[in-house]
Motif scaffolding. Sequence first.
Motif, PDB file in Angstrom:
ATOM      1  N   UNK A 152      55.221  46.680  46.165  1.00 18.14           N
ATOM      2  CA  UNK A 152      55.422  47.186  47.632  1.00 18.14           C
ATOM      3  C   UNK A 152      54.461  48.706  47.787  1.00 18.14           C
ATOM      4  N   UNK A 153      54.605  49.420  46.548  1.00 22.68           N
ATOM      5  CA  UNK A 153      53.780  50.474  46.138  1.00 22.68           C
ATOM      6  C   UNK A 153      52.153  50.340  46.042  1.00 22.68           C
ATOM      7  N   UNK A 154      51.999  49.210  45.429  1.00 24.07           N
ATOM      8  CA  UNK A 154      50.565  48.702  45.612  1.00 24.07           C
ATOM      9  C   UNK A 154      50.148  48.479  46.998  1.00 24.07           C
ATOM     10  N   UNK A 155      50.745  47.670  47.865  1.00 18.75           N
ATOM     11  CA  UNK A 155      50.432  47.326  48.976  1.00 18.75           C
ATOM     12  C   UNK A 155      50.373  48.493  49.921  1.00 18.75           C
TER      13      UNK A 155
ATOM     14  N   UNK B 189      48.577  40.178  39.922  1.00 19.68           N
ATOM     15  CA  UNK B 189      48.698  39.108  40.717  1.00 19.68           C
ATOM     16  C   UNK B 189      48.589  39.021  41.958  1.00 19.68           C
ATOM     17  N   UNK B 190      48.879  40.215  42.330  1.00 22.00           N
ATOM     18  CA  UNK B 190      49.196  40.494  43.910  1.00 22.00           C
ATOM     19  C   UNK B 190      48.199  41.319  44.434  1.00 22.00           C
ATOM     20  N   UNK B 191      47.009  41.835  43.778  1.00 21.38           N
ATOM     21  CA  UNK B 191      45.789  42.767  44.325  1.00 21.38           C
ATOM     22  C   UNK B 191      44.613  42.219  44.062  1.00 21.38           C
ATOM     23  N   UNK B 192      43.597  42.697  44.668  1.00 22.70           N
ATOM     24  CA  UNK B 192      42.123  42.491  44.174  1.00 22.70           C
ATOM     25  C   UNK B 192      41.557  43.684  43.636  1.00 22.70           C
ATOM     26  N   UNK B 193      42.599  44.702  43.624  1.00 19.55           N
ATOM     27  CA  UNK B 193      42.161  46.229  42.710  1.00 19.55           C
ATOM     28  C   UNK B 193      41.900  45.877  41.407  1.00 19.55           C
ATOM     29  N   UNK B 194      41.158  46.396  40.709  1.00 17.57           N
ATOM     30  CA  UNK B 194      41.345  46.076  39.135  1.00 17.57           C
ATOM     31  C   UNK B 194      42.337  46.926  38.575  1.00 17.57           C
ATOM     32  N   UNK B 195      43.047  46.453  37.765  1.00 19.47           N
ATOM     33  CA  UNK B 195      44.173  46.647  37.086  1.00 19.47           C
ATOM     34  C   UNK B 195      43.810  47.193  35.631  1.00 19.47           C
TER      35      UNK B 195
END
Length: 588
Positions: free
Chosen positions: A42-45, A67-73
Amino acid sequence: MAIKTLFIAPYRGLKELASVLAKQQPDLDIVIEEADLGDAIPVVKEYENKGIQFIISRGGTAKLISQFTNIPVVEIKLSGYDILRTLTLIKDYQMKVHMIGFPNICNDVLSIANLLNIDISYTIVHQKEEVANAVKEAWMNGAQLILGDTITVNTAESFGLQGMMITTGKESVLEVFDQVRQLNRVMKQLESDYSVYKHFIHSMKDCVVIFQESGKIVFANQAFIQKLYKKNKEINQLSIYNLPDEFLPLIHELLAIKDPFSQINKNIVLDGEGLRVTAGRIDHGKFYYFRIHEKDLEGRKSIEVHKGRIPKTSLAQLVTTSPIIKNVLSKAKAAAETKDPLAIWGAQGVGKKFLASSIHSESEYRNDQFVELFIQNDSSSVTDEIAFFLSTLQRTTVYVSGFELISQERQKEIVELFTNKQMRVIYSFSFDPNKKTSLFHKDVINRVNTNSIYMPTLKERNEDLGELIRLFVSIFNAQFGKQVVGIKEEALEYLRNFSWTENIKQLKSVVKDLVIASEGDYIDSQVINSLSLDNSMVKKGSEIDLTKSLEEIEKEVILKVLKEENMNQTKAAKRLGINRTTLWRKIN
């Protein structure tokens, strides 16, 4: 333009460390949040559409976020320094240590442990779902301290075990900042924060909320949010089902009524405060409302109640180096096997409440409530107040203090109230009740005269001091982002010579300050001297005449504190951990 980065710390200490180091990175615009594993999604979203270019996190949390975002981790890797610090801290532990972790962490730790000739039992897991079973198996095999990552530590604490995290040091954080710089992404401006507290009802003094059957709150005034949710939130983030458990029976009763004009009136005890609540339906059941009347039930203030404030503990967390504590552990295990009333007595700060909650956690009431009941004065309404409070409980353990403040006749009445309920009662006293029988009704004495446990002072269990200090160091390392690995022998010996008037409670506070003040790997005499402990925090044992009776020593301590607080009874009572009524009675 600075690189916008979201730093998600799986634990509080990493957040604190990142906050300090982030201020030293002028070319990075870093937002720091605390969340672990699934809680991070939820923080990422929330930040995805706010111009964030990179996300930094650690271990399993980093892998899950990717697994839940297109932002580089970018993942923070454990360094050799991180592992070495942790192994140095635990190498002298007397408690049984067991490590649980994923292959990469376990293999790295074991490699360095072998070099240092440190033998550690371990369990390798491959998925987070395996952690609970691994912790349970370690607990059944006698483990007292679980070493691992955030999920391992949290799971260990849910079993009542002490967890120690392999924390991330500043070297690893600085390295991950450099990795972000190397990618050199262009920043976007953060979106403005959402506006908060829209459409509140401002005209009413009572707490008012309107909600749907799904639990979604569509309308609430500021008084409601501040009282029930403790901190400000947006309406669309709130649910009626997030209210304290005391409200759940009323919610279910309200949703079951069929008459659209029906109204329910209930009395609810919340954190020792009596609340009168009116509830009903609006618009033929599409909406429901609560109105919480602010006036306390008949102004009752003779008792104070705390529900659900005790973290889950267990007897495995008890440091048992000294013979006297091993005896306490033996008696506590026996007490956990019965439902009989129990008395725990000892000086202030020795850990009576910790022992009581640990006994509760290992008794047949372990899945039920642990409730603290503080009796503050001998008012005419105290029996009725306790009766009202008990009417709100089912199966529970009640931890009672202040029983000696009320008359023997009221003691008898309250004992009968306890007897008629399905509950376990644990009494807390600062003295041996069997030696002050004049203060108690015979029914109280009969219930605890053969079932009591003395919790010794820190001075009586001096052998445990080093182990306790190391335990508290590990806790505050994780909390404040420090990497203290132990205490120098001369510093430890210095602390052994103190008279710890507030015992474990005071020791924990002192270690907290020492960890915060430490800049190196060890707590040493220089750190202790910098805090002037001998003048402001603890007193030499020679200042109290131990040849006097317990009552005389107690009175002497109270008078010394009063003098230090310029005879301000309110401040002195707060410092001593008693109420003003008790303070006045003890010096008169």
